[in-house]
Write an enzyme that holds these catalytic residues in place. Structure first.
Site, PDB file in Angstrom:
ATOM      1  N   ASP A  80       8.214  -9.289   6.594  1.00 18.57           N
ATOM      2  CA  ASP A  80       7.688  -9.089   6.018  1.00 18.57           C
ATOM      3  C   ASP A  80       8.755  -8.672   4.094  1.00 18.57           C
ATOM      4  OD1 ASP A  80       4.789  -8.589   4.189  1.00 18.57           O
ATOM      5  OD2 ASP A  80       4.779  -6.920   5.435  1.00 18.57           O
ATOM      6  N   LYS A  81       7.751  -8.683   3.552  1.00 16.12           N
ATOM      7  CA  LYS A  81       8.138  -8.101   2.469  1.00 16.12           C
ATOM      8  C   LYS A  81       7.007  -6.977   1.012  1.00 16.12           C
ATOM      9  CE  LYS A  81       7.734  -8.899  -2.220  1.00 16.12           C
ATOM     10  NZ  LYS A  81       5.735  -8.793  -3.664  1.00 16.12           N
ATOM     11  N   HIS A  82       7.999  -6.067   0.698  1.00 12.38           N
ATOM     12  CA  HIS A  82       7.131  -5.238  -0.028  1.00 12.38           C
ATOM     13  C   HIS A  82       7.871  -4.924  -1.058  1.00 12.38           C
ATOM     14  CE1 HIS A  82       4.598  -1.825  -0.321  1.00 12.38           C
ATOM     15  NE2 HIS A  82       5.406  -0.848  -0.934  1.00 12.38           N
ATOM     16  N   SER A  83       7.058  -4.584  -2.103  1.00 12.65           N
ATOM     17  CA  SER A  83       6.861  -4.344  -3.831  1.00 12.65           C
ATOM     18  C   SER A  83       7.137  -3.076  -4.436  1.00 12.65           C
ATOM     19  CB  SER A  83       7.115  -5.313  -5.174  1.00 12.65           C
ATOM     20  OG  SER A  83       7.430  -5.337  -5.983  1.00 12.65           O
ATOM     21  N   THR A 120      -1.539  -7.129  -5.298  1.00 15.53           N
ATOM     22  CA  THR A 120      -1.545  -8.664  -4.912  1.00 15.53           C
ATOM     23  C   THR A 120      -3.359  -8.962  -4.183  1.00 15.53           C
ATOM     24  OG1 THR A 120       0.564  -8.561  -4.485  1.00 15.53           O
ATOM     25  CG2 THR A 120      -0.968  -9.994  -2.855  1.00 15.53           C
ATOM     26  N   ARG A 168      -2.047  13.711  -1.719  1.00 14.83           N
ATOM     27  CA  ARG A 168      -1.002  13.356  -3.086  1.00 14.83           C
ATOM     28  C   ARG A 168      -1.479  12.875  -4.276  1.00 14.83           C
ATOM     29  NH1 ARG A 168       2.370   9.445  -0.628  1.00 14.83           N
ATOM     30  NH2 ARG A 168       3.819   9.892  -1.913  1.00 14.83           N
ATOM     31  N   SER A 183       5.609   6.520   3.568  1.00 14.83           N
ATOM     32  CA  SER A 183       4.000   6.142   3.817  1.00 14.83           C
ATOM     33  C   SER A 183       4.456   4.888   3.529  1.00 14.83           C
ATOM     34  CB  SER A 183       3.882   6.320   1.830  1.00 14.83           C
ATOM     35  OG  SER A 183       2.408   5.599   1.739  1.00 14.83           O
ATOM     36  N   LYS A 187       3.038   1.672   7.398  1.00 19.43           N
ATOM     37  CA  LYS A 187       2.043   0.870   7.557  1.00 19.43           C
ATOM     38  C   LYS A 187       2.725  -0.535   8.065  1.00 19.43           C
ATOM     39  CE  LYS A 187       1.176   1.309   3.019  1.00 19.43           C
ATOM     40  NZ  LYS A 187       0.875   3.233   2.724  1.00 19.43           N
ATOM     41  N   LYS A 188       4.433  -1.114   6.959  1.00 18.22           N
ATOM     42  CA  LYS A 188       4.827  -1.503   7.703  1.00 18.22           C
ATOM     43  C   LYS A 188       5.049  -1.581   9.361  1.00 18.22           C
ATOM     44  CE  LYS A 188       5.049  -3.605   3.533  1.00 18.22           C
ATOM     45  NZ  LYS A 188       4.242  -4.842   3.328  1.00 18.22           N
TER      46      LYS A 188
END
Length: 441
Positions: A80-83, A120, A168, A183, A187-188
């Site tokens: 996976d990728k996260h930005s 996204t 938060r 955080s 989730k990942k």
């Protein structure tokens, strides 16, 4: 049994928390036995005193374990990728099917936009029929069949993180790097992935515009991920200009589709996609190193294999089967186009990218508060990049608006976002530092 107030006091006083203490506190956040005031006090103590990487890893793992976790039995690596988000960032729409075409499986859990950055899921919601929040069975089926599925997080994944983030968000404790990293990773980790690449943005359109803070976040995520048992690498990429030529949901889907179809497009967007793909393919063992990984990714993009995976994903999640062939038939277009001309001819020297994102929000293409409805058709097209000549024949950008009136403020924001010069400056590279998963990298 530890007392919540004692855990808060220990962190307030700068002491290191044990995994058992963090786990107890997170379980209380998840089941409601710890109130909002105590959760907010804990978050503020972390903001003021920080967390060691081992503490943040324990926090990520505890939030992962607060709800349902996914496990995969697939004939390839689950990646996976996260930005960290930016303006015009449609990379996921191209990267996920590109990875699938190279043999990976990508169960990508994404979010919606808030503030000046786009989300996204909002882009995918511009595709008629696309189910961005499918049932778990459909999600699994599409990942197995298409190799990728981009969806929203269910309430069952990392529920403690969902509640803590909401607290938060209203207590001025969002910016803590350990809390941000935990955080994201909770989730990942709950999604059951085996490798992650982080796209950490820096520059005027980024969540963390200062390079020093962006680099610190990238290093923290890589180190915390390693402590939680997840292979991870990070790239710092520039958000000092719009990524691609479009900003706005349907417009960005159209640009991503064009790139998948092999049409000439923005070189910076293509470079970010290929750089992230190279890291992921090497991380997942599908290529020996980044150089052969990049060649593999380039072939998958040029051959149409990535486009075919995207089409299968869209159809599997309820979207039109012919989106790749006839995007103009399915993606809504705004009724009024307004070219934004500069006050004088010149070359783009710099861009306030945040202002461009705010212009999209002002047009109705983003949210000023959670849950607000958005207009998927509006946005910016033909956005000029650094070094480009602009003038009477070449606008700074073209506004796509839903109505003819009321665009004056958006026009002013866009025009004011660009600083011009008499000579073309050399644009900075879009991909910067690489932060690897090994100690000291």
């Amino acid at each position: 049994m530890p007392l919540p107030q004692e855990i808060i006091r220990r962190k307030r006083d700068g002491l290191r928390l044990e995994p058992e203490e963090i786990g107890f506190f997170v379980r209380g956040i998840a089941d409601g036995s710890i109130g909002d005031a105590q959760a907010a006090a804990f978050a503020m103590a972390v903001v003021l005193r920080g967390m060691e990487a081992a503490e943040a890893a324990a926090l990520a793992l505890s939030m992962r374990d607060s709800g349902r976790t996914l496990a995969w039995d697939l004939p390839g690596p689950v990646l996976d990728k996260h930005s960290t988000g930016g303006v015009g960032d449609k990379v996921s729409l191209v990267l996920a099917p590109l990875m699938a075409a190279c043999g990976a499986f990508v169960p990508m859990i994404s979010g919606r936009g808030l503030g000046h950055t786009g989300g996204t899921l909002d882009k995918l919601d511009a595709i008629p029929g696309y189910r961005s929040e499918p049932d778990p069975g459909t999600f699994r089926e599409v990942v197995a069949e298409a190799g990728c599925a981009i969806v929203g997080a269910s309430a069952e994944l990392a529920p403690a993180d969902r509640r803590l983030y909401a607290i938060r968000d209203v207590t001025a404790t969002v910016e803590s790097i350990p809390l941000i990293a935990a955080s994201i990773l909770s989730k990942k980790l709950a999604a059951g992935i085996g490798g992650l690449v982080m796209d950490v943005k820096t520059g005027s359109g980024a969540f963390l515009p200062e390079p020093r803070r962006a680099r610190a976040l990238a290093r923290a995520i890589v180190e915390i991920a390693r402590g939680a048992g997840l292979a991870c690498r990070a790239l710092l990429t520039s958000m000092d200009q719009c990524l691609g030529r479009t900003a706005g949901n349907a417009l960005e889907v159209g640009e991503a589709v064009a790139l998948l179809r092999g049409e000439p497009g923005d070189a910076r967007l293509r470079e970010v996609v290929l750089a992230l793909a190279s890291e992921l393919l090497a991380l997942g063992g599908l290529a020996a190193d980044r150089a052969p990984a990049r060649r593999m990714a380039e072939r998958a993009l040029a051959s149409g294999a990535a486009a075919e995976r995207f089409a299968r994903m869209v159809a599997g999640l309820g979207g039109p089967a012919d989106l790749l062939d006839r995007p103009e038939r399915h993606l809504r277009r705004a009724g009024h186009l307004v070219p934004v001309l500069p006050e004088a001819d010149g070359f783009v020297a710099s861009v306030d990218v945040r202002a461009l994102g705010l212009a999209v929000v002002l047009l109705g293409g983003g949210r000023s508060r959670p849950g607000e409805a958005i207009d998927h058709a509006v946005g910016l097209d033909l956005v000029a990049g650094v070094g480009e000549a602009v003038g009477a024949q070449r606008p700074l950008a073209v506004i796509h608006a839903s109505r003819e009136s009321g665009t004056e403020e958006a026009v002013a924001l866009v025009r004011g976002a660009f600083r011009l010069a008499e000579q073309a400056p050399a644009p900075d590279p879009v991909v910067g530092a690489r932060i690897g998963a090994s100690p000291g990298a």
